[in-house]
Write a protein that holds these residues in place. Structure first.
Motif, PDB file in Angstrom:
ATOM      1  N   ARG A  60      12.067  19.796   8.728  1.00  0.00           N
ATOM      2  CA  ARG A  60      12.451  18.995   7.494  1.00  0.00           C
ATOM      3  C   ARG A  60      12.252  17.687   7.567  1.00  0.00           C
ATOM      4  N   LEU A  61      12.787  17.154   8.832  1.00  0.00           N
ATOM      5  CA  LEU A  61      12.808  15.658   9.082  1.00  0.00           C
ATOM      6  C   LEU A  61      11.405  15.210   9.238  1.00  0.00           C
ATOM      7  N   ALA A  62      10.510  15.912   9.575  1.00  0.00           N
ATOM      8  CA  ALA A  62       9.172  15.573   9.852  1.00  0.00           C
ATOM      9  C   ALA A  62       8.411  15.387   8.292  1.00  0.00           C
ATOM     10  N   ARG A  63       8.585  16.360   7.417  1.00  0.00           N
ATOM     11  CA  ARG A  63       8.184  16.535   6.158  1.00  0.00           C
ATOM     12  C   ARG A  63       8.538  15.353   5.669  1.00  0.00           C
ATOM     13  N   THR A  64       9.947  15.213   5.377  1.00  0.00           N
ATOM     14  CA  THR A  64      10.469  13.792   4.825  1.00  0.00           C
ATOM     15  C   THR A  64      10.150  12.357   5.297  1.00  0.00           C
ATOM     16  N   ARG A  65       9.749  12.627   6.560  1.00  0.00           N
ATOM     17  CA  ARG A  65       9.369  11.080   7.363  1.00  0.00           C
ATOM     18  C   ARG A  65       8.011  10.773   6.712  1.00  0.00           C
ATOM     19  N   ALA A  66       6.996  12.053   6.646  1.00  0.00           N
ATOM     20  CA  ALA A  66       5.711  11.779   6.235  1.00  0.00           C
ATOM     21  C   ALA A  66       5.614  11.029   4.826  1.00  0.00           C
ATOM     22  N   SER A  67       6.686  11.687   4.057  1.00  0.00           N
ATOM     23  CA  SER A  67       6.416  11.085   2.721  1.00  0.00           C
ATOM     24  C   SER A  67       6.979   9.916   2.396  1.00  0.00           C
ATOM     25  N   ARG A  68       7.998   9.504   3.420  1.00  0.00           N
ATOM     26  CA  ARG A  68       8.837   8.400   3.361  1.00  0.00           C
ATOM     27  C   ARG A  68       9.575   8.431   2.343  1.00  0.00           C
ATOM     28  N   ARG A  69      10.028   9.387   1.847  1.00  0.00           N
ATOM     29  CA  ARG A  69      10.885   9.833   0.598  1.00  0.00           C
ATOM     30  C   ARG A  69      11.940   8.683   0.522  1.00  0.00           C
ATOM     31  N   ASN A  81       0.710  -1.238   0.077  1.00  0.00           N
ATOM     32  CA  ASN A  81       0.024  -0.015  -0.132  1.00  0.00           C
ATOM     33  C   ASN A  81       1.036   1.104  -0.003  1.00  0.00           C
ATOM     34  N   PHE A  82       0.727   2.093  -1.062  1.00  0.00           N
ATOM     35  CA  PHE A  82       1.487   3.451  -1.053  1.00  0.00           C
ATOM     36  C   PHE A  82       0.639   4.622  -0.962  1.00  0.00           C
ATOM     37  N   SER A  83      -0.467   4.331  -0.028  1.00  0.00           N
ATOM     38  CA  SER A  83      -1.186   5.466   0.254  1.00  0.00           C
ATOM     39  C   SER A  83      -0.474   6.635   0.879  1.00  0.00           C
ATOM     40  N   TYR A  84       0.378   6.501   1.391  1.00  0.00           N
ATOM     41  CA  TYR A  84       1.377   7.677   1.873  1.00  0.00           C
ATOM     42  C   TYR A  84       2.221   8.441   0.976  1.00  0.00           C
ATOM     43  N   ARG A  85       2.354   7.796  -0.160  1.00  0.00           N
ATOM     44  CA  ARG A  85       3.051   8.708  -1.140  1.00  0.00           C
ATOM     45  C   ARG A  85       2.194   9.666  -1.599  1.00  0.00           C
ATOM     46  N   PRO A  86       3.017  10.905  -1.819  1.00  0.00           N
ATOM     47  CA  PRO A  86       2.249  12.186  -2.279  1.00  0.00           C
ATOM     48  C   PRO A  86       1.677  12.137  -3.808  1.00  0.00           C
ATOM     49  N   TYR A  87       2.376  11.166  -4.624  1.00  0.00           N
ATOM     50  CA  TYR A  87       1.930  10.705  -5.878  1.00  0.00           C
ATOM     51  C   TYR A  87       0.484  10.213  -5.978  1.00  0.00           C
TER      52      TYR A  87
END
Ligand code: ADP
Length: 578
Positions: A206-215, A111-117
């Motif tokens: 910055r770290l929080a934003r990056t964690r959310a998208s699991r980029r 499941n990739f629902s966390y990805r912004p795309y």
């Protein structure tokens, strides 16, 4: 060194400018290549979303054959377009079909629902995203598009492009290309060590934003140890490598808004620095060389000047010596002149003395006699003895005549060289001469033998003065033979060519060699006082010279002096003879 100090920043700047323009072109090439590469996949998700296989599966997800059809379709397309993965998400973000359905790291079920795309596409917008794959562990660039079935969005198609390939195409050169996300984290890099390092401080936000998208999935993020400086309008960053050695790079960046990233080019300044250094060394060496050359020139000039000085000094010394010698010589000359003048003076005085003595003797004797005769004449007349008195008077007359003749002699000494010369028959001159010398010859008991040849020569002369010459030398000959056994005097004349030679030989003692050179000097005489004045030969010599002739003396081999008079023969002789 001062010049090097001044020129160093200038050189560095100019080399940096050049490096910067190189880096700029690398940068624009990299950006163009990246965009070009990704654009190829841009429209792909929307195209795939329209495919029946996809639509069917979303309509009937439980239909196994639809799943297989979709899986095979996605795998075929993925192979065709050389993308990394293509997969279909349902409206919950779960993967229901994927090109890698048959592989171990299959996305199916993920499941990739966390990805912004996913968020974007399910909201109806095409999207892009780049991230590290949570399943594959590979970095990818994701393109997504919504799948619409009768206007309703039922799922999302995602195409993942492998960025490893893009990276691999970057050249291993001085310029390193890196790509950062909006948070400043390095997502792509030619240098693997820099991946997931941040160029900006890793703040909690910055770290929080990056964690959310699991980029970046589980990748460990860190800050890149670097310092940034500016040199004019250039940005220079210094990074410490793995070996701990710091390296300086010239940094250029370009923001790519579509992709949401920033492409950086880092150019190693080692070569710039070494170029600057080399140029500096060249300049310094050139300056040193120029300085050295200048030094050599200066030294050479100094040496030349010294040499010149030495030459000038030597010349001055030489001139001084020459002057010294010249003045010595001048002194000597002066002394010589003075001595000569003294001698002449002495000779004149001596001559004058001689002459005075001779003259006073010559004149005093007759004057004393004249006085005696005059006194006794006066007494005789007083006593009436007139006959004796008149005898005295005639004696006085004779003495006066003698003194007059002496005066005549002296007057002749002041000769008249400009008197006109003419043809003088020698026979005539001799006749007159004999009248004068006869009493003296008789007194000496001498005999004169004359041989004038035939015809008798005619010479170029003045008759009176020639006669005077002849009187002088005949009188001298008479003096020489007087009292001798043989008292013969021989006079001969011969004409040879243009000249006439008259010789007069006596049988006296001859002229001693010691005095031969001096007998023509005025006032030279060997005769006693009252007898000779020493003027006869001197006057004669000058007279003959005035006639253009010669008077010389020698001794006859059989004894006796021999005087020789050479005169020019007169042309009129021939006429006279005719
Ligand atoms: P002076 O007869 O008054 O002495 P001269 O000039 O005529 O002067 O002669 C100079 C000298 O030359 C003489 O004093 C003599 O010594 C020398 N001399 C001239 N004629 C003869 C000669 N025929 N023989 C030798 N000596 C001579």
């Amino acid at each position: 060194m001062l010049a090097a100090g001044i020129s160093s920043p200038f050189l560095r700047r100019s080399f940096l400018d050049e490096a910067s323009s190189q880096a700029a072109s690398t940068l624009s090439l990299a950006v163009a290549a990246l965009n070009g590469h990704l654009r190829r996949y841009e429209a792909l998700p929307a195209l795939i979303a329209d495919k029946d296989d996809i639509q069917d599966l979303l309509t009937r997800p439980d239909q196994k054959s639809f799943t297989a059809n979709a899986n095979h379709y996605l795998r075929a397309i993925n192979t065709l377009v050389k993308s990394s993965d293509i997969y279909l998400l349902d409206d919950t973000g779960a993967t229901i079909a994927a090109s890698n359905f048959d592989q171990t790291a299959s996305f199916v079920g993920e499941n990739f629902s966390y990805r912004p795309y996913f968020h974007e596409a399910i909201a109806g917008r095409e999207a892009r995203f780049y991230a590290l794959g949570t399943t594959s562990g590979k970095r990818g660039y994701y393109f997504s598009a919504p799948v619409r079935i009768f206007g309703t969005i039922r799922g999302v198609i995602v195409v993942k492009v492998d960025v490893d390939q893009i990276e691999a195409s970057w050249p291993e050169a001085e310029s390193r290309i890196i790509v950062t996300d909006p948070e400043g984290i390095i997502f792509m890099s030619g240098n693997r060590d820099w991946l997931y390092a941040s160029l900006k401080p890793l703040t909690e936000e910055r770290l929080a934003r990056t964690r959310a998208s699991r980029r970046y999935s589980d990748a460990v993020l860190r800050e890149l140890p670097m310092t940034e400086t500016r040199f004019r309008d250039h940005v220079l960053v210094t990074l410490s490598g793995k070996d701990g050695a710091a390296r300086e790079y010239l940094a250029l960046e370009e923001h790519v808004p579509d992709a949401g990233w920033t492409v950086h080019v880092l150019m190693d300044t080692t070569s710039v620095n070494s170029q600057t250094r080399t140029a500096m060394i060249v300049i310094v060496l050139s300056l040193l060389l120029a300085g050295f050359g200048l030094l050599v020139l200066i030294q050479r000039k100094v040496r030349r000047d010294e040499q010149l000085q030495m030459e000038i000094r030597a010349k001055a010394e030489l001139e001084r010596r020459v002057e010294e010698r010249t003045s010595d010589l001048a002194d000597v000359n002066q002394k010589l002149r003075e001595t000569q003048a003294d001698l002449i003076q002495a000779a004149k005085l001596a001559g004058l003395g001689q002459m005075s003595a001779a003259l006073s003797h010559e004149f005093n004797q007759p004057l004393a006699a004249v006085r005696n005769y005059a006194e006794s004449a006066a007494l005789l007349m007083a006593r009436g003895r007139t006959a004796e008195a008149s005898d005295n008077v005639s004696r006085i007359t004779k003495l006066v005549d003698r003194m007059a003749s002496l005066g005549q002699h002296l007057r002749n000494f002041a000769r008249k060289p400009n008197e006109r010369l003419g043809a003088v028959p020698l026979a005539n001159v001799l006749t007159d001469t004999l009248e004068i010398v006869a009493p003296r010859l008789n007194a000496a008991g001498a005999r004169l033998e004359i041989d004038l040849g035939d015809p008798a020569p005619v010479v170029l002369a003045g008759p009176v003065r020639l006669q005077q010459v002849l009187v002088n030398i005949i009188t001298n000959a008479a003096d020489a033979v007087e009292g001798r056994e043989v008292r013969v005097i021989e006079l001969a004349a011969r004409e040879t060519g243009d000249s006439v030679i008259i010789t007069l030989r006596d049988h006296g003692e001859g002229v001693p060699p010691a005095i031969a050179a001096r007998i023509f000097d005025p006032f030279f005489t060997t005769k006693g006082v009252g007898k000779g004045l020493g003027l006869g030969l001197s006057i004669s010599y000058n007279i003959v010279k005035d006639f253009g002739g010669e008077l010389s003396v020698s001794n006859h081999e059989e004894g006796g002096a021999m005087f020789q008079i050479t005169l020019a023969a007169a042309q009129q002789r021939m006429e006279a003879a005719q």
